[in-house]
Each structure stands twice: as C-alpha cells, then as structure tokens.
Design an enzyme around this catalytic site. Structure first.
Site, PDB file in Angstrom:
ATOM      1  N   GLU A  17       0.800  -1.226   0.000  1.00  0.00           N
ATOM      2  CA  GLU A  17       0.000   0.000   0.000  1.00  0.00           C
ATOM      3  C   GLU A  17       0.830   1.272   0.000  1.00  0.00           C
ATOM      4  O   GLU A  17       0.404   2.291  -0.536  1.00  0.00           O
ATOM      5  CB  GLU A  17      -0.952   0.021   1.200  1.00  0.00           C
ATOM      6  CG  GLU A  17      -2.081  -0.979   1.089  1.00  0.00           C
ATOM      7  CD  GLU A  17      -3.068  -0.862   2.240  1.00  0.00           C
ATOM      8  OE1 GLU A  17      -3.336   0.265   2.675  1.00  0.00           O
ATOM      9  OE2 GLU A  17      -3.555  -1.908   2.699  1.00  0.00           O
ATOM     10  N   ASP A 103      -2.427  -4.456   3.504  1.00  0.00           N
ATOM     11  CA  ASP A 103      -2.592  -4.649   4.948  1.00  0.00           C
ATOM     12  C   ASP A 103      -3.561  -5.784   5.279  1.00  0.00           C
ATOM     13  O   ASP A 103      -4.497  -6.063   4.536  1.00  0.00           O
ATOM     14  CB  ASP A 103      -3.098  -3.354   5.596  1.00  0.00           C
ATOM     15  CG  ASP A 103      -2.036  -2.271   5.611  1.00  0.00           C
ATOM     16  OD1 ASP A 103      -0.863  -2.590   5.375  1.00  0.00           O
ATOM     17  OD2 ASP A 103      -2.389  -1.101   5.842  1.00  0.00           O
ATOM     18  N   ASP A 105      -6.241  -6.362   6.992  1.00  0.00           N
ATOM     19  CA  ASP A 105      -7.530  -6.016   7.583  1.00  0.00           C
ATOM     20  C   ASP A 105      -8.540  -5.916   6.443  1.00  0.00           C
ATOM     21  O   ASP A 105      -8.221  -6.190   5.292  1.00  0.00           O
ATOM     22  CB  ASP A 105      -7.449  -4.711   8.391  1.00  0.00           C
ATOM     23  CG  ASP A 105      -6.940  -3.531   7.566  1.00  0.00           C
ATOM     24  OD1 ASP A 105      -6.899  -3.631   6.322  1.00  0.00           O
ATOM     25  OD2 ASP A 105      -6.575  -2.503   8.164  1.00  0.00           O
ATOM     26  N   GLU A 107      -9.942  -3.400   4.977  1.00  0.00           N
ATOM     27  CA  GLU A 107      -9.615  -2.411   3.954  1.00  0.00           C
ATOM     28  C   GLU A 107      -8.501  -2.934   3.060  1.00  0.00           C
ATOM     29  O   GLU A 107      -8.545  -2.792   1.831  1.00  0.00           O
ATOM     30  CB  GLU A 107      -9.200  -1.099   4.622  1.00  0.00           C
ATOM     31  CG  GLU A 107      -9.486   0.142   3.808  1.00  0.00           C
ATOM     32  CD  GLU A 107     -10.968   0.429   3.668  1.00  0.00           C
ATOM     33  OE1 GLU A 107     -11.362   0.990   2.631  1.00  0.00           O
ATOM     34  OE2 GLU A 107     -11.748   0.095   4.585  1.00  0.00           O
ATOM     35  N   TYR A 325       1.651  -4.174  13.302  1.00  0.00           N
ATOM     36  CA  TYR A 325       0.549  -3.452  12.662  1.00  0.00           C
ATOM     37  C   TYR A 325      -0.248  -2.656  13.684  1.00  0.00           C
ATOM     38  O   TYR A 325      -0.599  -3.161  14.762  1.00  0.00           O
ATOM     39  CB  TYR A 325      -0.365  -4.452  11.951  1.00  0.00           C
ATOM     40  CG  TYR A 325      -1.344  -3.809  11.004  1.00  0.00           C
ATOM     41  CD1 TYR A 325      -0.914  -2.935  10.010  1.00  0.00           C
ATOM     42  CD2 TYR A 325      -2.703  -4.075  11.102  1.00  0.00           C
ATOM     43  CE1 TYR A 325      -1.807  -2.354   9.144  1.00  0.00           C
ATOM     44  CE2 TYR A 325      -3.607  -3.494  10.229  1.00  0.00           C
ATOM     45  CZ  TYR A 325      -3.154  -2.632   9.257  1.00  0.00           C
ATOM     46  OH  TYR A 325      -4.048  -2.062   8.393  1.00  0.00           O
ATOM     47  N   ARG A 327      -3.278  -1.180  13.501  1.00  0.00           N
ATOM     48  CA  ARG A 327      -4.752  -1.211  13.527  1.00  0.00           C
ATOM     49  C   ARG A 327      -5.181  -2.584  14.019  1.00  0.00           C
ATOM     50  O   ARG A 327      -5.209  -3.551  13.260  1.00  0.00           O
ATOM     51  CB  ARG A 327      -5.326  -0.917  12.144  1.00  0.00           C
ATOM     52  CG  ARG A 327      -5.029   0.496  11.649  1.00  0.00           C
ATOM     53  CD  ARG A 327      -5.736   0.818  10.349  1.00  0.00           C
ATOM     54  NE  ARG A 327      -5.449   2.175   9.915  1.00  0.00           N
ATOM     55  CZ  ARG A 327      -4.461   2.517   9.111  1.00  0.00           C
ATOM     56  NH1 ARG A 327      -3.676   1.588   8.625  1.00  0.00           N
ATOM     57  NH2 ARG A 327      -4.259   3.786   8.774  1.00  0.00           N
ATOM     58  N   HIS A 372      -5.157  -9.551  15.006  1.00  0.00           N
ATOM     59  CA  HIS A 372      -3.727  -9.280  14.910  1.00  0.00           C
ATOM     60  C   HIS A 372      -3.155  -9.416  16.313  1.00  0.00           C
ATOM     61  O   HIS A 372      -3.870  -9.646  17.274  1.00  0.00           O
ATOM     62  CB  HIS A 372      -3.481  -7.855  14.417  1.00  0.00           C
ATOM     63  CG  HIS A 372      -4.071  -7.553  13.089  1.00  0.00           C
ATOM     64  ND1 HIS A 372      -3.733  -8.238  11.956  1.00  0.00           N
ATOM     65  CD2 HIS A 372      -4.993  -6.630  12.715  1.00  0.00           C
ATOM     66  CE1 HIS A 372      -4.415  -7.742  10.932  1.00  0.00           C
ATOM     67  NE2 HIS A 372      -5.190  -6.768  11.368  1.00  0.00           N
TER      68      HIS A 372
END
Length: 918
Positions: A17, A103, A105, A107, A325, A327, A372
C-alpha cells in the site's frame, strides 16, 4: 493453498500500500522480487454526477449503486490513480507471479481485490499477509500465502455502500432543514451526538457549594494529614455525593461556612486518639499491551498527541519495521513477543521482575475483527528507544518509547504493598465526635511500575484522597497531637467535556465504529464545523445542536448508540461468512419486518419545520436561532417589538446561561458613528460593529412610501453598500473620515508596470494583503502597504520570488537533488504549513513529521507520493455516454471468474462492477 517456494526463476511482482513499506519489504525478499505501491485504494465508488449519461436515470443514478439488483457498486479508477495503475500493469507484464501484500484487515483485503479486478493478471496470484515488517515475518508470510478472503471483501464493500446510502440520503435533509454543506455519517453523527449530549449535561448542571476540613496529626515525630470523614456518625458530604442537579444523594452532613468555622475552633482544643487501624495487602496488575484505541488514549494523555497524529506516527513506525501493525483490536502477544518482552525485562530489572509463567491477555470487545497481535516493538528482540534515536523523528521516538515500555511492563510481576487506614476520633464537640480518616499505601515490590505506569483522566472532584501518604506505626487508643486544621470551600463541577482520549474511550465502550477509524471520525467532525477544539476539549458548535436535534426527532435510530453498535455486529457476521451482504443491505435500505428502512424513514420527514429545528430556548422569551451565518438571539423587547442580538463566537454553549443570554439580549446596541458624506456619492460613511469585527460602510438610506410612510422592501438585485474591514491596528472609536475613504477605495490601483504594461492593484485578502498584476500575485508585508505601496516598490516586489515576503522565501532545510527530477530538494514554510519541494512538485509535510527531523529519504518519499497522486483534481468535464453500460445481473447468479494457476480468488460479478476507466 500450497506453500510457495522461495527458489526464484523469474520476477515476482509484490504490491503493497505504501512506498515506505515497499522499500523495507523489498530488501527482505531479495533478488527476483519487485515491490511497488498502490498508495491506498486504486478505485472507489464514482460520484453519481460522474456516471455515464445512460446510467444517471436508472437504479445507479442516486448512489452509483444499483439498489435494484443486489446493491452492485459502480467503481472507477480515479484520475489521480491512472498513472499508478499504468505502472502496475507495465510491471505485471514482465512478472511471472503476482503477490498482493496489502494490509491484513478488511480495507487491505478490499484493496487487494480491487487490484485483482483492475489488473486482470494472467499469472499465478496469491495473497501475502504479515503483522510486522521484519525479515523473519516477511519470509514466513512468503511461504504461507493464501487466497483473497472474499467475506472480508464483502464486509468492507457493505460498509462502503452503507456509508454511501446513509450519507446521500440523510445529508440532503440537513441541507434543507439546517444548513447547506453539512454532512451526516453512520459513525460521524452518533459521535457528534455524544459530544452534544455531554454539553447538554453541562448546560443542565446545577453547581453546589460545600466545605471540607483537613487536619495534620503528629505521632512518633511524624506528621501526617487526615480528612474529616464523619461528624456524630454521619458521613461528611464530598463532591461525589452530589448529583448534577446539585442535590445530595444519601444521608450526608453538608458543612456550611458558618458551621465549619465553629467546628474548627472547637477542634483546635479537642483531644485525639486512634480509633482503629486497618491494613490490607495492595496489588496492582500491569496494563495489557496496546490496541489501537488504548494507544490513542494513552498517547493523548501522556504525549498530548491527537488521535490523527498518533496514527500517522504509528504508520511510519510500522512501515519502517519498528512496530507491529497499528490497527488492531487485540491485546494478545505472540509467544515470540512474550519471550522478547520477558528477556528485556530481565535484562533491565533482574530475573525477579518477571513472573514464572507468561502473562496472557485477551480483548474485551465482542466485535474484535481480523485478529492481529497487540501493537508492540517488531521482531524477536526488541530495539530499545536509545537504539532508534536518530533513525526516526522525535514524535515517532516518543511514541515508540511508549509502546516499548508498555509491552515490556505487560510481562512483569504485579506491584505489591500494603494499604493502611487510620481512623481518628476527637473528644466530643457541640456537634458530636469528629472522626478523621488517613490512608496511605506503601509499595514494597514495584514490579512493572519500574517500567511503566498507565495514566488516567483527571478526576472531576478536587477532594479525593491522594492515597500515597506514609503513615506512622500506631495502635488503637494511641493519643495523637494536633498540628494544624485547615478548612476549604468547594463547588461541584459539571461533567468534563470530552478530550480526544476520553472520546476514543467512550466510542470503544459503546462499540461505535472501529478503533482504526476513530482518528478520521474526530477529524471529520472538526473539519465539518460540528465541533471546535479548545485547549484539548471538544466543544460542540450550535450547528451540531440543530443537526442532532433533527436526527434525534426524526431519524432517531440512526444516531442511537445501540443501533450503531449493532450495525458493527452485522458487518462482523458478513466478514465471517455467516450473513449475506445483499440481504442485510436490502433490510437496511428498504426495510423488513423489524426495521422500517432508511428510504421510507427519510421520505417521511419532508414536513419538518426547519425554523423549529434551528430554535433552542435559552431564557424566558429569548430563543437562540441557528442561522445560515451563525447563531443569534431572538425575542421581543419591552415594547413587544422583535429584537435580535449577536452571540459572541468564542462563547461556548454551556456558557450561554439564561443570565448571560438576557445580558446579551438587553445590552444597548452600539450606535453607528457617522464620519461624514462620501464626496462622490453623497452617502453617509459610518463605522459599524459586526459579528466578525468593526467595519466601514457606505449607508444606503431606506426608501419610504410617501403615502403610507412605510419602508419599501429593497429589490433582490439592489446593489449592496460598499464595505471595508478596519485594519487590525485600527480602533472603531478613533478611525477618521480620510482613513475611511481610503479603506472604501480598496482594492487600490497602484499604477502600470512600465515593463509589461499591466495594471498593478493592492488588495486585502483572506490570508493577508497582496498585489496583483494580471494573474500574478505577491504578498505584502502589512496592511498599511495597501495604502502606501508605490509602483516602483510593487514592480520590485514582482521581480522577487513569489513568496519572498513570507517565510517560504528562504528554505528551512536543503538536501541533495531529487533522484526523479534531478533538482535540489528544499523544505519551506508556506501559507498552509511546511512542505518539501524540488521546484516542480510540492508535498505538504504530514502533521506527524517534524521539520527538524526531516531526512533526505523522507523528503524523496513525500515527493514521490505526491507525484503518484497526480495533480489536484479539477471539476470533471461532461463525459460522453459510455458505449456499454454495466451488465445488471441478479446477485444470486454471480458467476465465479476463472482462476489463475495459483488459485486466483473468485472475482465478484466483474461485469456489474466494471470501471468506466481503467
């Protein structure tokens, strides 16, 4: 999916990303891998106005989502992403494998799916996920790739469509009933309601006064404090004993000013003995490692970082391989991390600082999504903050140290000790026996406190025990000497306004939104003008009161905290495959047996009285109106005539008490001061005071009907009177007629440039005074130059660099040439803050970065990110109708796309989601 081999015979394209992350990953993957960045999403829902002409009147027309056929969205590659997509396609032509490493997640999963849909690879495709960017983690992820998780994509897509439906249906209601340009959001609106509700509590709050008494006693040559706890067996009222209406709850003795002075006088001559000693073991466990929400809270309290700043700094630490990570909803640590934390604690504080068994933590949130680890230092050996000094910015270093300390402390032993409480009785007074209480805790084993102690919000009450006093070794019936007595008055205070930290805590407890979105939610309500940040407190503006009132009265479910949280549960069920996105969206929008549906609910509020929505009674006969240009007071004066009064912009809602509103409403209106008549127009020139400060106005007299004597209404196209704001140095009481004429003459024609023949004008502007020469502009140093600058001075200024009059004229920092443009990179300070530039491309320095800590590598990265985004988006020109509209296929009949040799994941109705420009 079978494990991929690390033996390379060709080139593998890896897409991440962000460029920073890509550089770190590429060095771990080694030869045969090319890592490129998508820089976030490459496509998104198109704006309905940018749909092809033949789709604007169909089911796609309102939302760019086909609400009649499975809620299929119409995606497009944004203009700023076309260059990125072209580069990715070019790189893919030379690759024999594609790895999507966005990532881990929802998104990130959706970004990976969009890449797959747009790039249409003909080579094997796999998904690679990792929780930290270390060599071991990247190699492990490379050997354990998987397919795209389509339920996660469904959940993200449902959330995106839900937000589109919510915003596009509800926002127009706000435009019609409150103010144009406002927005509503699934999480944004309940968050604004939280802040408004707290301000309502403050507005309704009734303060109460009470007194306390503190004494100092002596025993064994040690003086210690104690507070009066009971009088004649009845507890003394403290701040926490009063409710928000100013009433005492329970049986309490409320000390008055007169009563406490009499009691204090008697107690000075009283005798004292120890009535009891109680000792209990003290034990305190370390806090769990950070999750996204707790990191935002603690960074806000300890480091004074905003949620947005915290996430920006954490992103940089993660992308450069320093933390895991950022988030996450999980406080869990891997066995690797537990070993690293225990090892570091042992090295720093000794073998006795860690318990025999590792500490395990689990999250409280039932909505915890993709599991996570907690946020912790990366790797199997943690780098100390000293080791990172010089490698990261000062802000990143502070945040890393916070994460590092919390992680190490989480694996240390409890802090233990003894808490003692001494009860002290006086001899009898006229009010009975006065009983004092003294408490103190002695920490005998600091344990995790050696490494870290969690902060907390300041108590609302100022009379709470400190609890850390060292007490003497006394026994029951021991006599004590009185050293001093002190009385103190108190007033209860209203519930504190939310800070960013306490708001994040409230959102998490109510399960509104995701911790990863809290920073953007807070940023949105600030940017939209619903809330203002004052000294760290979030203060709602009056426009937020009108908005929330409208939503509560007519769309209550949409700002209901429980309903908002239940939507998150529903998205979780879609993410784990136990619910269908089409069924859920159908029920939400069209309704079902238990839910009316957004469409019909919004359609039923057309007859709402906008004036009533924007009216808030604040005093007897006085109403606050929220108008297009701000709030004002309205009512009738003593003569029964309608009267209005301005509300000072700096006045917070809870400060507009009935008394204050009456004062503002009844304040005599300052008469306009007429300075004279304009020599050209003959109109009066007056000094006036407005909501935004004093100004000069050319007064156009009202036209009166000669027969009726009534003032005629001015036609809508009537010319507006000329106005000019006073300079900052000017005072309305002393400004003179000549100065007023000069102000009204602005903009002033300075003269003609002898070289270009163009006219030069001096103009006041929103960001300060400036000169214009055709399309070219230059800033002036101060407002007085608007009236004094000469042609020669103006011409000389235009010969200087554009920002010569501002700090941007000189570079704050200079670096070597940019590898792309070949031009030197400089750090400058511009109108909107510091930025990096190579003379061609300008990139704003993010809030989390420091100018002092800016490095050549970071500057190069910022410029490249800006280039990848492309030029600022201009208003779209009208597009010719698309040759082919997307196919409309029922959701239940989605065909699975053909899979690539390496088990390329199934694509979702490619035809229905075909972009108009790829």
């Amino acid at each position: 999916m079978a494990k991929a081999t690390t033996e390379k015979t060709g080139t593998t394209l890896v897409i991440v990303e962000s460029p920073a992350k890509g550089k770190t990953i590429e060095k771990y993957l080694g030869e045969g891998y090319k890592v490129l960045a998508s820089v976030g999403h490459i496509r998104d829902l198109v704006s309905p106005k940018e749909l092809p002409a033949d789709l604007k009147k169909g089911p796609f027309g309102k939302f760019a989502v086909d609400i009649e056929n499975g809620f299929e969205p119409y995606y497009v590659v944004g203009a700023e992403k076309k260059k990125t997509v072209t580069e990715l396609k070019r790189a893919l032509k030379d690759a024999d494998e594609l790895i999507l490493a966005t990532d881990e997640d929802r998104e990130g999963e959706a970004i990976a799916w969009h890449l797959l849909e747009v790039l249409k690879p003909k080579v094997p495709v796999s998904r690679m996920v990792f929780n930290e960017i270390t060599k071991d983690a990247i190699q492990h992820a490379r050997e354990n790739t998987r397919e795209i998780n389509m339920p996660l994509v469904d959940a993200q897509e449902t959330r995106r469509i839900l937000d589109r439906l919510y915003g596009y249906e509800v926002s127009p209601v706000l435009w019609r009933k409150v103010r144009a340009g406002l927005s509503a959001g699934r999480v944004q609106s309940p968050t604004a309601r939280l802040i408004v509700d707290r301000e309502r509590e403050r507005m309704a709050f009734v303060s109460a006064d009470y007194w306390s008494l503190k004494a100092e006693f002596e025993a064994e040559s040690q003086v210690f404090p104690a507070r009066l706890a009971k009088l004649d067996g009845v507890k003394i009222a403290q701040g926490s004993d009063f409710n928000d209406a100013g009433e005492i709850q329970g049986v309490r003795e409320r000390l008055s000013a007169e009563g406490i002075e009499k009691l204090a006088a008697e107690l000075k001559d009283a005798a004292y003995r120890v009535a009891g000693v109680d000792s209990k073991p003290y034990r305190r466990r370390p806090s769990a490692p950070f999750m996204t929400s707790t990191l935002q809270q603690e960074a806000g309290r300890k480091l004074k970082f905003t949620a947005k700043q915290t996430m920006s700094l954490a992103q940089g630490l993660y992308e450069n391989g320093y933390i895991t990570y950022m988030r996450t909803d999980s406080p869990n640590l891997s066995s690797q991390a537990i070993s690293a934390a225990r090892k570091q604690a042992t090295e720093l504080y000794g073998a006795g600082s860690v318990p025999d068994k590792p500490r395990l933590y689990s999250g409280r949130s039932k909505n915890a999504q993709e599991a996570h680890e907690a946020i912790r230092p990366a790797g199997d050996t943690f780098q100390s903050p000293k080791q990172l000094a010089g490698k990261v910015s000062s802000g990143e270093l502070k945040l890393y140290e916070l994460i590092w300390k919390r992680t190490v402390a989480s694996q240390m032993i409890d802090a233990t000790g003894q808490t003692a409480t001494i009860t002290i009785d006086s001899s009898a007074t006229s009010s009975g026996v006065a009983q004092f209480s003294a408490s103190g805790t002695v920490i005998t084993e600091p344990g995790f406190l050696q490494a870290y102690e969690e902060s907390s919000e300041k108590s609302r009450y100022d009379d709470q025990d400190q609890g850390n006093t060292k007490l003497p070794d006394v026994r029951e019936n021991d006599s004590l000497g009185l050293e001093s007595i002190e009385t103190k008055s108190h007033s209860t205070t209203p519930p504190p306004r939310y800070t960013e930290a306490s708001l994040v805590k409230a959102l998490e407890e109510l399960e509104i939104g995701r911790p990863s979105t809290y920073a953007s939610i807070i940023d949105t309500i600030l940017r939209r003008g619903f809330v203002t940040l004052r000294g760290g407190a979030l203060v709602p503006n009056w426009i937020a009161f009108s908005t929330i009132k409208l939503l509560e009265d007519n769309l209550g479910e949409l700002v209901d905290y429980d309903f908002t949280a239940s939507m998150m549960n529903d998205l979780d069920e879609i993410a784990d495959g136990s619910a269908d996105r089409v069924d859920w969206l159908t029920g939400f929008y069209f309704g079902n047996e238990t839910h009316k549906g957004l469409r019909d609910t919004v359609a039923g509020i057309g007859d709402v009285d906008a004036r009533e929505v924007n009216s808030i009674p604040v005093a007897e006969g006085i109403t606050l109106r929220v108008g297009q240009y701000g709030p004002y007071l309205e009512g009738t004066d003593e003569k029964g005539e309608l009267k209005r009064a301005n509300v000072p912009e700096e006045l917070a809602p809870d400060e507009l008490t009935p008394e204050k509103a009456t004062e503002l409403f009844n304040a005599p209106k300052q008469e306009d001061r007429v300075l004279g008549q304009h020599p050209e127009t003959g109109l009066d020139i007056a000094v006036k005071n407005g909501r935004f400060g004093p100004y000069i106005e050319e007064v156009v007299p009202d036209k009166v009907d000669p027969e009726t004597g009534e003032v005629k209404a001015k036609p809508k196209n009537a010319p507006k009177p000329r106005r000019a704001s006073l300079f900052k140095r000017m005072e309305p009481e002393t400004v003179d007629f000549e100065t007023a004429l000069q102000l009204l003459s602005l903009p002033r024609t300075v003269g003609t440039d002898p070289d270009t023949g163009e006219e030069i004008q001096a103009r006041p502007g929103r960001y300060g005074p400036f000169l214009t020469r055709g399309a070219d502009t230059r800033s002036l140093d101060n407002e007085d130059q608007l009236l004094t600058v000469t042609v020669e001075e103006a011409v000389e200024r235009f010969k200087q660099p554009k920002y010569a009059g501002r700090k941007a004229a000189s570079a704050l920092k200079e670096f070597d040439n940019d590898p792309v443009s070949g031009k030197p990179i400089k750090v400058k300070d511009g109108r909107f803050g510091p930025y990096v530039t190579d003379g061609t491309t300008n990139a704003t320095i993010p809030r989390g970065d420091s100018v002092d800590e800016m490095t050549f590598e970071r500057a190069v990265e910022l410029l490249q990110i800006k280039r990848d985004k492309g030029p600022a988006k201009k208003p779209a020109a009208k597009k010719a109708p698309a040759k082919k509209a997307p196919a409309k296929k029922p959701a239940a009949k989605k065909p699975a796309a053909k899979k690539a040799p390496a088990k390329k994941p199934a694509a979702k109705t490619a035809a229905a989601k075909k972009t108009t420009s790829e």
